[in-house]
Write an enzyme that holds these catalytic residues in place. Structure first.
Site, mmCIF file in Angstrom:
data_model
loop_
_atom_site.group_PDB
_atom_site.id
_atom_site.type_symbol
_atom_site.label_atom_id
_atom_site.label_comp_id
_atom_site.label_asym_id
_atom_site.label_seq_id
_atom_site.Cartn_x
_atom_site.Cartn_y
_atom_site.Cartn_z
ATOM 1 N N HIS A 1 7.503 3.759 -1.772
ATOM 2 C CA HIS A 1 6.572 2.423 -1.626
ATOM 3 C C HIS A 1 7.716 0.762 -1.316
ATOM 4 C CE1 HIS A 1 2.216 0.534 -2.202
ATOM 5 N NE2 HIS A 1 2.954 0.291 -1.358
ATOM 6 N N HIS B 1 6.057 11.638 -9.123
ATOM 7 C CA HIS B 1 5.084 10.361 -9.397
ATOM 8 C C HIS B 1 6.242 9.143 -8.743
ATOM 9 C CE1 HIS B 1 1.276 8.223 -10.032
ATOM 10 N NE2 HIS B 1 2.304 7.308 -11.003
ATOM 11 N N GLU B 2 6.905 8.739 -9.918
ATOM 12 C CA GLU B 2 7.954 8.047 -10.097
ATOM 13 C C GLU B 2 8.422 7.136 -8.358
ATOM 14 O OE1 GLU B 2 6.810 5.311 -11.780
ATOM 15 O OE2 GLU B 2 5.537 7.037 -13.299
#
Length: 452
Positions: free
Chosen positions: A248, A241-242
């Site tokens: 991004h 997730h991180e």
């Protein structure tokens, strides 16, 4: 609550939490809350908008409060229906144990854990030996990123770090050019905040001629010297997730810092991170990193299936408490005239009744008097954003699965239309450019186990 065996203690703890800010003392927040809600409405009117929600959503993907409420209502009914089934399972267990009482909110976590163990028999001690931190990172997280996006990583022991536990990598693009520097801070320390997050030390910008320098911070337990660092599957999912947030930031490609990378609307920012969680259970990725730290053997298929089945466990409860809280937030900030306000507890009760949150065993995650996120925490008319990102995430992953899966072509497409654009384009159009259509709710309902 999950571990407290004494029911009276569970009840006392729950009620101490639930009623903490409505006792008529100096810590009672209700008057402040009602004044704050009115002032936010007044601010919106000064800005020419009918409600604070309308004002706040102008620059978000949802655009209008009715669009956010539509999503929440689409989730509410199936979530409550699933939570009712889950409550029936728990009540059955209570009755089998001759409990002699009806399920209450303070009982849920304690008995749900027993149901989970009975249904899925997931023993963390069985799972953790297959998830060693460095192996998960390099053969899981990095492997998936290389396969999907073509980027590679090289550890840099010559770079300065702010703590001896921190490791640094240089990230190289598909053409071999240096793309970014990436730091990881894995272990808990006394002087360190809890949780897990991604931050930029340096943000990408063509104006300032800077490339991203990014850190992912976790709070895993540091092993004894010479021992492996073994983590749970939840921790594995958090790492993926991180790293989605990191991607991004890595692929940011804008002139100005203020619209680059993760500087995007709140209802979009969790999308890249949540979709990256799907890679953790992709067969080609999982078999590459889920290796026993001693034998180096891959995780048995039976254990993998248990992890997959457990993913939808208790989703009725989890979604109901989250969606009901988000609906409360949107209702408080959608008031258009002063005569629509009611005393705090009455207002909350009416909203929950109106939107179908009528299962008393599952109260909202946050009760209005202590819902700090929406009064002073920056989430006013914004708590729905988690579910909006969830919808984007499931819809995009559904498109990827139906169009070849983990191909470089799909990775390049996701990078082009989603990860690199920052806030420089209409992100609703960006999603349509990627998938060819607006996001639909059905893939999310399937992922949560609400529909087949």
């Amino acid at each position: 609550m999950q571990n407290l065996k004494n029911r009276a203690t569970r009840e006392k703890l729950f009620k101490a939490s639930w009623y903490r800010a409505e006792k008529g003392d100096e810590n009672d927040t209700r008057a402040i809350l009602e004044k704050t809600a009115k002032l936010k409405m007044d601010k919106a009117h000064l800005m020419g908008k009918s409600s604070y929600a309308e004002l706040n959503l102008m620059d978000q993907m949802a655009k209008k409060p009715e669009n956010a409420l539509k999503l929440l209502s689409q989730l509410a009914n199936p979530a409550v229906a699933q939570a009712k089934k889950e409550s029936d399972d728990i009540q059955k267990l209570i009755d089998e144990q001759k409990g002699g009482f009806s399920l209450e909110p303070w009982d849920w976590n304690f008995y749900a854990e027993q149901v989970r163990k009975a249904k899925y028999d997931l023993d963390e001690n069985q799972i953790k030996p297959y998830f060693e931190v460095s192996t998960v990172l390099e053969k899981g997280v990095f492997f998936a990123a290389e396969k999907f996006y073509g980027i590679t990583f090289k550890e840099r022991k010559d770079l300065p770090v702010y703590h001896p536990d921190v490791v640094a990598y240089e990230v190289f693009d598909r053409d071999g050019k240096s793309l970014a520097i990436y730091y990881l801070d894995f272990y808990t320390r006394d002087n360190k905040n809890g949780g897990a997050w991604m931050s930029n030390f340096v943000e990408q910008s063509f104006t300032t001629n800077t490339k991203p320098v990014i850190v992912n911070v976790f709070n895993y337990q540091k092993p004894a010297p010479g021992k492996p660092s073994l983590i749970s599957y939840d921790d594995v999912s958090t790492m993926f997730h991180e790293f989605g947030h990191t991607l991004h930031g890595l692929f940011a490609n804008q002139k100005y810092v203020t619209i680059s990378g993760t500087n995007v609307p709140r209802d979009f920012v969790e999308f890249p991170s949540q979709i990256n969680e799907f890679f953790a259970l992709e067969p080609a990725v999982l078999k590459n990193y889920a290796l026993h730290y001693e034998t180096k053997q891959p995780m048995p298929t039976a254990l993998v299936e248990k992890i997959k089945k457990a993913a939808t466990f208790n989703q009725g409860y989890a979604t109901t408490e989250l969606v009901s809280a988000a609906t409360l937030d949107m209702a408080w900030h959608s008031v258009t005239s002063e005569n629509q306000f009611k005393p705090t507890l009455e207002f909350e009760k009416d909203v929950l009744q109106k939107y179908g949150f009528t299962l008393p065993q599952v109260p909202p995650r946050y009760h209005s008097p202590y819902f700090a996120h929406i009064w002073g925490g920056g989430y006013s008319a914004g708590y729905y954003a988690y579910m909006w990102s969830d919808m984007l995430n499931s819809a995009a992953w559904d498109w990827i699965k139906n169009n070849g899966g983990m191909t470089r072509e799909n990775g390049d497409r996701f990078r082009k239309y989603i990860l690199s654009v920052g806030n420089s384009v209409d992100l609703n159009q960006a999603f349509r450019d990627f998938t060819g259509k607006d996001p639909e709710i059905t893939p999310l309902l399937k992922d949560k186990g609400f529909v087949k």
